[in-house]
Enzyme design. Structure first.
Site, PDB file in Angstrom:
ATOM      1  N   HIS C  62       0.571  -0.978   0.074  1.00 31.37           N
ATOM      2  CA  HIS C  62      -0.086   0.552   0.528  1.00 31.37           C
ATOM      3  C   HIS C  62       0.648   1.570   0.459  1.00 31.37           C
ATOM      4  CE1 HIS C  62      -3.763   2.040   1.811  1.00 31.37           C
ATOM      5  NE2 HIS C  62      -3.031   2.414   1.054  1.00 31.37           N
ATOM      6  N   LEU C  65       2.217   7.014  -4.914  1.00 31.71           N
ATOM      7  CA  LEU C  65       3.458   6.572  -5.624  1.00 31.71           C
ATOM      8  C   LEU C  65       3.301   8.980  -6.871  1.00 31.71           C
ATOM      9  CD1 LEU C  65       5.145   3.894  -6.997  1.00 31.71           C
ATOM     10  CD2 LEU C  65       5.791   5.040  -4.998  1.00 31.71           C
ATOM     11  N   ARG C  66       2.051   8.570  -6.602  1.00 30.01           N
ATOM     12  CA  ARG C  66       1.599   9.918  -7.693  1.00 30.01           C
ATOM     13  C   ARG C  66       2.299   9.689  -8.546  1.00 30.01           C
ATOM     14  NH1 ARG C  66      -1.695  10.929  -2.875  1.00 30.01           N
ATOM     15  NH2 ARG C  66      -0.920  11.509  -1.212  1.00 30.01           N
ATOM     16  N   ASN C  96      -4.951   5.246  -6.975  1.00 28.79           N
ATOM     17  CA  ASN C  96      -5.618   7.275  -7.014  1.00 28.79           C
ATOM     18  C   ASN C  96      -5.139   8.260  -7.920  1.00 28.79           C
ATOM     19  OD1 ASN C  96      -4.221   6.819  -4.438  1.00 28.79           O
ATOM     20  ND2 ASN C  96      -5.384   7.490  -3.481  1.00 28.79           N
ATOM     21  N   ASP C 154      -8.926   3.073  -3.204  1.00 29.58           N
ATOM     22  CA  ASP C 154      -8.344   3.539  -1.730  1.00 29.58           C
ATOM     23  C   ASP C 154      -7.923   5.073  -2.267  1.00 29.58           C
ATOM     24  OD1 ASP C 154      -6.659   3.793   0.939  1.00 29.58           O
ATOM     25  OD2 ASP C 154      -5.356   4.172  -0.277  1.00 29.58           O
ATOM     26  N   HIS C 181     -10.416   0.722   1.235  1.00 29.38           N
ATOM     27  CA  HIS C 181      -9.860   2.012   2.001  1.00 29.38           C
ATOM     28  C   HIS C 181     -12.057   1.997   2.776  1.00 29.38           C
ATOM     29  CE1 HIS C 181      -9.374   6.398   2.651  1.00 29.38           C
ATOM     30  NE2 HIS C 181     -10.886   6.022   3.560  1.00 29.38           N
ATOM     31  N   HIS C 234      -5.539  -0.308   5.895  1.00 33.71           N
ATOM     32  CA  HIS C 234      -4.850   0.512   7.481  1.00 33.71           C
ATOM     33  C   HIS C 234      -6.690   0.561   7.686  1.00 33.71           C
ATOM     34  CE1 HIS C 234      -7.352   3.287   4.241  1.00 33.71           C
ATOM     35  NE2 HIS C 234      -6.067   2.978   3.720  1.00 33.71           N
ATOM     36  N   ASP C 307       1.227   2.831   3.529  1.00 32.73           N
ATOM     37  CA  ASP C 307      -0.007   3.584   3.297  1.00 32.73           C
ATOM     38  C   ASP C 307       0.948   5.664   2.553  1.00 32.73           C
ATOM     39  OD1 ASP C 307      -2.104   5.596   2.049  1.00 32.73           O
ATOM     40  OD2 ASP C 307      -3.114   5.966   4.263  1.00 32.73           O
ATOM     41  N   HIS C 311       3.224  14.586   0.504  1.00 32.77           N
ATOM     42  CA  HIS C 311       2.381  15.550  -0.092  1.00 32.77           C
ATOM     43  C   HIS C 311       3.744  16.536  -0.361  1.00 32.77           C
ATOM     44  CE1 HIS C 311      -1.736  14.561   0.473  1.00 32.77           C
ATOM     45  NE2 HIS C 311      -0.774  13.747   1.394  1.00 32.77           N
TER      46      HIS C 311
END
Lengths: 318, 169, 446
Positions: C62, C65-66, C96, C154, C181, C234, C307, C311
């Site tokens: 989980h 990696l954006r 996502n 998720d 999730h 999670h 997770d 950011h």
């Protein structure tokens, strides 16, 4: 430490000691008189620049602060800022840096997010006064409520004060709970369970499910404003039912064992949380609260302005 | 101290004989007690009514920004109408003159007296502003580092004037 | 590639009940032998692992990696770099992103980017629903064929019970888990932290534990209905742990993970409106954290997953209500697990490898998770006795959002191997003392 030394910011009553709160109330006493003078102005804060930074509309708190500032001869600027949402405009940290760059002395901030005043205070050298942050605290409202109670009862210790209504969404409630309990009052809250925080009893207050019980118990009721949008959000079925079950009415008060002092932070919804004959009645101190609001805010401004920012040592920060 | 106050009261009556209401204003803190002592000495011998007041000049200090933590603010209470009156400011020690400057500013915000007089128990010299007392109890020669204090029994348990010589500047 | 003989290391591999100081030979990308009698072939490198632990490489099912879409926060390559620096040899990328990974082309993109980085194995996870909109199923078959190892929406729960049912049924065909999730959205709406005494004091809207537990209960019931494999992401509450324990007793195909922050921190960490402690699910109470630790020890929770949620540096620099959820976790996970679970005596080092390597690889059918002879040589070499200080500016992740800045943690990764190839080697060899050496710049202080 000198009790009148409040530190740099006033973000809430929770971090203050009983001695500090008492020092603010004692300082407010002589300031009451300033507002009665022919020239309602003293030069104490001459040359100080204060920004009233309001991210939420609030006529009465802003006007009260503005009177307090002007009666102390401060230069004031009102900023009605846009909402706090991520999508809108500049961030609070950018706003803070801009204020810092303009070398202002104090910021009075009203913001929709809990913690916004502390956030700002940690990022600028100017003094920060919380004029209401989200559902966290509204310390000057708490102080003016304390001053009004002390005026009427002579002391706070031992008083029984019940906060009635939407405690869940109320910053006034939290500041009252901290201020009153620190000064030795017994505090209760009363309202529909949907509008009481889940762990409110852990703050050291009694919880009453019915307003009749609260009226039997209390020396004073602090009646909170019921935001009309709580009905659409599903916390209460209707305003009519709220008034029927939780409204502070003269009929209910008539069954109290003694006359109860009635406070309300305003603005009132007459006929919802409070009936007009109670709000306008002999035991209502709603207007003295407003008068005391200016004195308390003058006291806070005066006490905080003591530690002036040391611009000489302001490095290349921010 | 009693003898000095009696003499000050006489001079005060002489100087205010011209007429009109007289307002005796003590400056917080020890000026208030001195005014309390002077009042009965004057009252019987005065042609006009004697009004009373107290003045706290903290909020009018010119060094407020420089000092901290904030000094305690005490009561200011003046009669409603100062216009046309003779105001007598009473203070314990006259030194730099800055307190009196602040007091004059504050009184001006309450009204426009016909005349303002200054009565002090001790004048220790060392003026930094063009201010002089109209009625002086004692004149003391002192240096800048000296400490001159008036004690009154109401606050200090005894009546006395202390002069402590400081280190040479 | 030259063969490598690891000597004098403590080799830990629960998949073969192994925990002893011995030698391990890697040849042609695979484990070629374990034992004191194993000799280095000609031309082999010898890695003296005296005082170090050698185990199967860590597997994280989980991570975020954006990429594509938010490459300012992390890319597949920087995320994979962060992974190997933390001892991970395989990571599963949540879909996502922007756009979301809901088709075979997008799955192929993630896989190709991971291979191009050539660090940790990067396994794509596909969306449950097209556009992650919670309406209709994405093409599980094509995504699985392109390399997706699981499906998940998720970031958002699969709110529709009907969609979750069909997802569990349909995923069975391809042998992949549906990772959910768990959050009842209307119950959690507007919440910024755990609902409790701290949220009451701070005046922040709370997310009750029930918001997670209701969803966990529903997913368990649907796993029973469909026979599908549900993987619960999670887990954060003691109630969830109880529900999972009962489901496993009933023999349902339910697996679950917990994140290092949920077995380490509690909601008090949000005091002072510290946005580095803002996550979803939120940090809960001490009793919840203790239940998560116990469930990881006894296997009710199968695995530890970070997770990892990067950011941008200024995104958390704002009001608590408006700050984004999540923290980065790949480079601190092993150290936190060592401190909170192993050094505290709650579990043994082999059990830790079971939770961080063997179980996730086995349950999600991934390479690695074992050092058996002939298996791929994905392994981590670390010093459990050394310490390091978390300096966010020195982390390999592109982001800095960690609540452990300035903390000194146990466990220093010396090297990470994927397919027998060294993909990470600490630049300060013998770093048992690394933390005492002068650093190029001063470490962060509190």
């Amino acid at each position: 430490m000198n009790a009148a030394d409040l530190g740099k910011d006033l973000v809430g009553l929770e971090p203050l000691s009983a001695a500090q709160i008492t020092a603010i109330l004692d300082t407010a006493e002589p300031f009451k008189e300033v507002s009665e003078r022919p020239i309602k102005k003293v030069p104490a804060l001459r040359g100080k620049t204060i920004v009233n930074l309001f991210f939420e509309p609030s006529t009465r708190t802003r006007i009260s602060f503005e009177f307090a500032e002007k009666r102390l001869s401060a230069d004031t600027v009102n900023v009605q800022a846009a909402g706090s949402s991520v999508s809108k405009g500049e961030t609070l940290v950018d706003t803070a840096r801009n204020l810092e760059a303009m070398r202002i002395d104090m910021v009075v901030i009203r913001h929709g997010s809990s913690g916004a005043a502390q956030f700002l205070g940690q990022r600028i050298r100017s003094n920060v006064i919380n004029a209401g942050d989200g559902t966290h605290e509204h310390p000057t409202q708490g102080l003016l409520d304390l001053l009004t109670l002390r005026d009427r009862f002579g002391k706070i210790a031992g008083l029984k004060v019940c906060i009635v209504g939407d405690v869940l969404h109320s910053r006034v409630a939290r500041s009252n709970i901290w201020g009153l309990t620190k000064l030795g009052a017994e505090v209760a809250v009363c309202g529909p369970s949907t509008l009481l925080p889940s762990h409110v009893a852990d703050l050291g207050v009694t919880v009453f499910g019915r307003v009749e019980e609260a009226i039997q118990w209390a020396d004073a009721l602090n009646v909170l404003r019921l935001q009309l949008e709580r009905m659409t959000a599903g916390f209460i079925p209707s305003l009519r039912e709220y008034n029927r079950v939780f409204g502070v009415t003269s009929e209910r008060l008539s069954r109290a064992p003694k006359d109860l002092l009635i406070l309300h932070p305003g603005p009132m919804n007459r006929g919802v949380e409070i009936d007009s004959d109670v709000a306008d009645g002999p035991h209502s101190v709603i207007l003295p609260q407003v008068t005391n609001g200016v004195a308390v805010r003058m006291a806070v401004l005066y006490l905080l302005a003591g530690g002036s920012p040391d611009w000489a040592n302001a490095g290349g920060e921010a | 101290m009693g003898r000095v106050l009696v003499r000050m009261a006489s001079e005060l009556v002489e100087q205010t004989a011209a007429g009109g209401p007289v307002v005796l204003v003590g400056i917080q803190r020890r000026g208030v007690q001195l005014a309390d002592r002077l009042a009965p000495l004057i009252e019987s011998r005065l042609n006009a009514p004697l009004k009373r007041g107290t003045l706290d000049i903290t909020l009018y200090r010119d060094d407020l920004q420089a000092i901290g933590p904030r000094p305690e603010v005490r009561e200011t209470r003046l009669p409603p109408d100062l216009n046309g009156a003779t105001v007598v400011i009473v203070d314990d020690v006259l030194f730099t003159g800055r307190t009196i400057r602040a007091a004059l500013d504050e009184i001006a915000d309450f009204g426009r007296p016909r005349r303002v007089l200054l009565a002090v128990l001790v004048d220790r010299g060392g003026r930094e502003l063009p201010i002089a007392a109209d009625i002086t109890g004692l004149a003391v020669a002192s240096a800048a580092g000296d400490h001159v204090a008036v004690l009154v029994s109401e606050l200090d348990g005894e009546d006395a004037v202390d002069l402590v010589r400081g280190a040479a500047p | 590639m030259k063969p490598i003989l690891f000597t004098n290391g403590r080799v830990v591999d629960p998949s073969q009940h192994l925990d002893e100081v011995t030698s391990l030979l890697v040849q042609d990308g695979r484990v070629a032998g374990i034992g004191l009698d194993v000799r280095a072939p000609d031309g082999a490198d010898v890695f003296d692992a005296t005082g170090l632990v050698i185990g199967p490489g860590l597997v994280d099912v989980h991570v975020h990696l954006r990429e594509p879409g938010q490459e300012d926060r992390e890319t597949i390559a920087t995320g994979a770099m962060s992974a190997v620096a933390g001892g991970f040899t395989a990571i599963c990328a949540m879909p996502n992103t922007d756009p979301v990974i809901d088709n075979q082309g997008a799955v192929g993109f993630v896989k190709a980017k991971g291979e191009a980085a050539g660090l940790a194995r990067v396994y794509p996870i596909g969306c449950v629903s097209v556009g992650q909109r919670g309406e209709r199923l994405a093409e599980f078959g094509e995504m699985a064929a392109a390399g997706a190892v699981a499906v998940s929406d998720d970031g958002q729960p699969v709110m529709s019970s009907h969609l979750m049912r069909t997802a569990l049924e349909y995923a069975r065909t391809f042998g992949i888990p549906v990772a959910d999730h768990c959050e009842d959205l209307p119950l959690a709406a507007g919440g910024a932290m755990h609902e409790g005494i701290v949220s009451t004091r701070l005046g922040l809207k709370g997310i009750p534990a029930a918001a997670e537990e209701i969803h966990v209960a529903r997913d368990i019931i649907l796993a029973g209905l469909t026979g599908g494999h549900v993987h619960l992401c999670h887990m954060s509450t003691r109630g969830s742990v109880e529900l999972i324990r009962r489901a496993k007793d009933q023999g349902l195909r339910v697996t679950a993970e917990a994140a290092p922050h949920h077995f380490t921190l509690t909601h008090e960490r949000c005091e002072g409106y510290d946005t580095s402690a803002k996550m979803n699910p939120p940090l809960r109470e001490a009793e919840d954290r203790d239940a998560i630790r116990a469930a990881l020890a006894d296997g009710t929770l199968d695995c530890i997953a970070t997770d990892h949620a990067p950011h941008h540096y200024d995104a958390k620099e704002r009001e608590f209500d408006d700050a984004p959820n999540g923290i980065i976790g790949l480079e601190t996970a092993l150290s936190l697990a060592l401190r909170e679970l192993v050094l505290s005596g709650r579990m043994t080092l082999p059990t830790l490898f079971e939770r961080m390597s063997c179980a996730p690889a086995r349950l999600w059918h991934l390479a690695g998770g074992t050092l058996r002879r002939g298996s791929v040589a994905d392994l981590v070499v670390f010093d459990p006795g050394a310490e390091w200080t978390v300096d966010p500016s020195r982390l390999r992740s592109k982001s800095r959002n960690t609540p452990w800045a300035g903390e000194t943690l146990p466990g220093v990764v010396h090297a990470t191997f994927v397919g027998g190839r060294p993909v990470f080697v600490r630049s300060e060899p013998g770093s048992r003392k690394a933390h005492r050496r002068p650093r190029p710049h001063p470490p962060a202080t509190g």
